[in-house]
Design an enzyme around this catalytic site. Structure first.
Site, mmCIF file in Angstrom:
data_model
loop_
_atom_site.group_PDB
_atom_site.id
_atom_site.type_symbol
_atom_site.label_atom_id
_atom_site.label_comp_id
_atom_site.label_asym_id
_atom_site.label_seq_id
_atom_site.Cartn_x
_atom_site.Cartn_y
_atom_site.Cartn_z
ATOM 1 N N ASP A 29 0.868 -1.193 0.000
ATOM 2 C CA ASP A 29 0.000 0.000 0.000
ATOM 3 C C ASP A 29 0.892 1.227 0.000
ATOM 4 O OD1 ASP A 29 -2.953 1.021 0.507
ATOM 5 O OD2 ASP A 29 -1.629 2.245 1.750
ATOM 6 N N GLU A 31 1.095 5.664 0.144
ATOM 7 C CA GLU A 31 0.510 6.995 0.330
ATOM 8 C C GLU A 31 1.273 7.927 -0.598
ATOM 9 O OE1 GLU A 31 -2.180 7.211 1.942
ATOM 10 O OE2 GLU A 31 -2.049 5.234 2.866
ATOM 11 N N HIS A 170 -5.509 4.993 6.271
ATOM 12 C CA HIS A 170 -4.768 5.774 5.285
ATOM 13 C C HIS A 170 -3.305 5.948 5.667
ATOM 14 C CE1 HIS A 170 -8.226 6.657 2.820
ATOM 15 N NE2 HIS A 170 -8.896 7.013 3.886
ATOM 16 N N ASP A 175 -2.829 -0.156 6.323
ATOM 17 C CA ASP A 175 -3.704 -0.493 5.192
ATOM 18 C C ASP A 175 -3.250 -1.786 4.517
ATOM 19 O OD1 ASP A 175 -4.984 1.803 5.835
ATOM 20 O OD2 ASP A 175 -4.793 2.770 3.882
#
Length: 601
Positions: A29, A31, A170, A175
């Protein structure tokens, strides 16, 4: 039949295909600073390596994007620029991640997003992408779970539905851990359907009903060019409008399962035909899409649910005008547009508070006077409406005092905005943090609305502007803009002299006559789309009937203040100690802001 657990899913065929329980997955994952893999950057990577339901290892690191983080991203992730000061750049992080994931199946929730960013990072670092097998849990969930069971397939919704041990927040590692639980639960669901190997799982998630495959002939005749496509229903009604860089390839994807959205499958099942409009370049396609959405309001386009429904702030037509929130401006000076009525109301009250415009709803006759007794309504921050004199003013004096408000709307007066900043600092110095935070948020929102309005006005007032955007292949994409609307489009390919193409595009462009409506009658969405295109790197202004420039004496000069205020709001949230006193005073320090001229008179 009993549903198998993840550990019970195994290969019984003894074939060369690897059993799912023996397959190593790396669930990743990211960001990022935004949604574009080409223009944005990674800020955090989290990955979990699993095999046979057991966690083999984890990797988590922040990444220096070497750029500022937009306020909305700070609000979403909680990752601020200060947190990334000592973080390693992607050039150091990516090789470590690729070694961690070597030989494994990459898994991500909405894999197109995460893998797209990783591929872009590999190109940036000069690293060959290893072409791993990729599994998307969004697509798998849409195949495994019915719409009744899972109306939404966001990571948060699936984690709750499938009982994940980690709640998504998030942040990359959390995540990724939640996605591991979702993956195991989904594999467990298909285990009792004979899906034992990775190959069978991939075929299972890409299964396309025959009803969709049989309609692939609807894509026949589509050009390999950018444009807009329209799916039509049995009665010729428009069901869906979309844009594509390559019309043929994009429309074909609807019949091959490449678009896994349930609503799109439903739409394609109903559709009986596909029309298209070939466009010169993506900007023209995007503009035509906006116009078609407004004209047809297709039921399968989320963007067409409330087309052209805006709120505006205007001065009422009465002896003692006040700000009102309306749907139509009728040619009056205005502030907007706003999507939500509440945002427009807050902006109106904030502007009135610092420009002397009355806020009471009482009607005052031509022979009346406006004074303290008639304006007892409180403002949303800390004080009631000020009256110019204790005795009040008559209609003539009151209207003369409206010049400041009108100058702010026109972009020639910025002093009231500076007064708002000073008030934020004053409230912070008094440790009235809640009131200061409300004043800060209202001021920032007003500045952003004014800056957007002045930006759109700068383009809408021009009789003609011609600009060229590099097409990435040595050529130019030409746009002819008249009064904020795209009037013509063309492409000068590599090796073709661009100026004759520009002249032909201008000569054949649509005639646009401005109206008294806001922005000369141009749709704010279209003018905004064009202004963003003009601000992209490499765009050149070929010609303009007048100077193309935004108003600099108002909100434009305080853009950094507004951005910092918005960032602080999203980073800290609505807590009582929303900002410390020092931070409030720092951001509103008059010595850190440019001076702006007052309006004449």
């Amino acid at each position: 039949m009993t549903q198998l657990t993840f550990d019970e899913v195994h290969s019984s065929s003894g074939s060369a295909a690897q059993a799912l329980r023996d397959t190593t997955f790396v669930v990743v994952d990211l960001e990022t600073t935004g949604g574009s893999a080409e223009n944005d950057a990674i800020t955090e990577i989290g990955a979990v390596k699993v095999c046979g339901g057991e966690v083999l290892g984890e990797l988590a690191t922040l990444v220096d994007p070497q750029r500022s983080i937009p306020p909305q991203i700070v609000r979403l992730t909680g990752i601020t620029s200060a947190m990334l000061v000592d973080a390693p750049p992607i050039e150091q992080v990516l090789p470590t991640f690729l070694e961690f994931a070597r030989g494994a199946v990459l898994v991500a929730h909405n894999a197109g997003f995460d893998i797209g960013f990783l591929k872009a990072a590999a190109r940036q670092c000069g690293i060959d992408w290893p072409q791993p097998t990729v599994l998307c849990t969004v697509r798998l969930a849409r195949r495994v779970l019915s719409r009744d069971e899972a109306p939404r397939v966001s990571l948060g919704a699936l984690a709750q539905l499938l009982g994940a041990s980690t709640t998504p927040n998030h942040r990359a590692l959390d995540d990724a851990r939640a996605t591991v639980d979702v993956l195991h639960a989904l594999i467990g669901r298909v285990g009792n359907q004979g899906v034992d190997t990775m190959g069978e799982l991939r075929r299972y998630r890409t299964h396309v009903p025959n009803a969709l495959r049989d309609k692939r002939t609807l894509a026949d005749g589509m050009p390999y060019a950018p444009g807009v496509y329209l799916f039509r229903g049995p009665s010729g009604e428009v069901l869906y409008v979309g844009t594509a860089v390559n019309l043929h390839r994009r429309v074909q994807q609807y019949f091959t399962g490449a678009d896994p959205r349930g609503r799109m499958r439903e739409m394609v099942t109903i559709a009986t035909g596909v029309d298209h409009v070939t466009c010169a370049h993506p900007l023209e396609a995007a503009v035509r899409e906006l116009r078609l959405l407004g004209a047809h309001a297709p039921p399968y386009n989320r963007k067409s649910r409330f087309p052209h429904r805006w709120w505006w702030v205007v001065l009422t037509e009465e002896p003692f005008p006040r700000f009102a929130v309306v749907r139509s401006t009728n040619g009056r000076p205005m502030l907007g547009p706003f999507r939500a009525r509440g945002d427009a109301t807050t902006a109106a009250l904030t502007l009135a508070r610092f420009t002397g415009v009355r806020t009471c709803a009482t009607r005052i006759g031509a022979n009346g006077r406006h004074g303290p007794a008639c304006d007892g309504q409180s403002y949303p921050h800390d004080t009631a409406s000020p009256c110019p004199t204790p005795a009040g003013v008559d209609a003539v004096e009151y209207r003369e005092g409206l010049g400041t408000a009108l100058a702010v709307l026109a972009g020639t007066e910025g002093q009231p905005l500076h007064a708002m900043c000073d008030r934020v600092a004053e409230l912070g110095g008094l440790r009235r943090y809640e009131t200061a935070a409300r004043q800060r948020d209202a001021t920032a929102a007003l500045m952003e609305a004014l800056a957007r309005q002045h930006r759109l006005h700068a383009l809408a007032r021009l009789e003609e502007l011609i600009a060229a955007h590099p097409d990435g292949e040595g050529g130019w994409q030409i746009a002819v803009v008249r009064h904020g609307q795209l009037a013509g489009a063309a492409v000068a390919r590599r090796g073709v002299p661009p100026m004759p193409v520009v002249a032909a595009a201008s000569a054949s462009a649509q005639v646009v006559l401005p109206t008294p409506e806001p922005f000369g009658g141009a749709a704010p969405e279209e003018t905004g789309l064009i202004t963003r295109w003009l601000a992209e790197p490499g765009v050149r202004i070929v010609s303009s009937t007048d100077g193309y420039a935004e108003a600099a004496g108002c909100a434009g000069s305080l853009r950094d203040w507004a951005a910092a205020a918005r960032s602080a709001r999203m980073a800290h949230g609505p807590r009582r100690d929303d900002w410390g006193m020092a931070e409030l005073i720092k951001i509103a320090d008059p010595t850190q802001r440019p001076t702006v001229p007052r309006a004449a008179g």
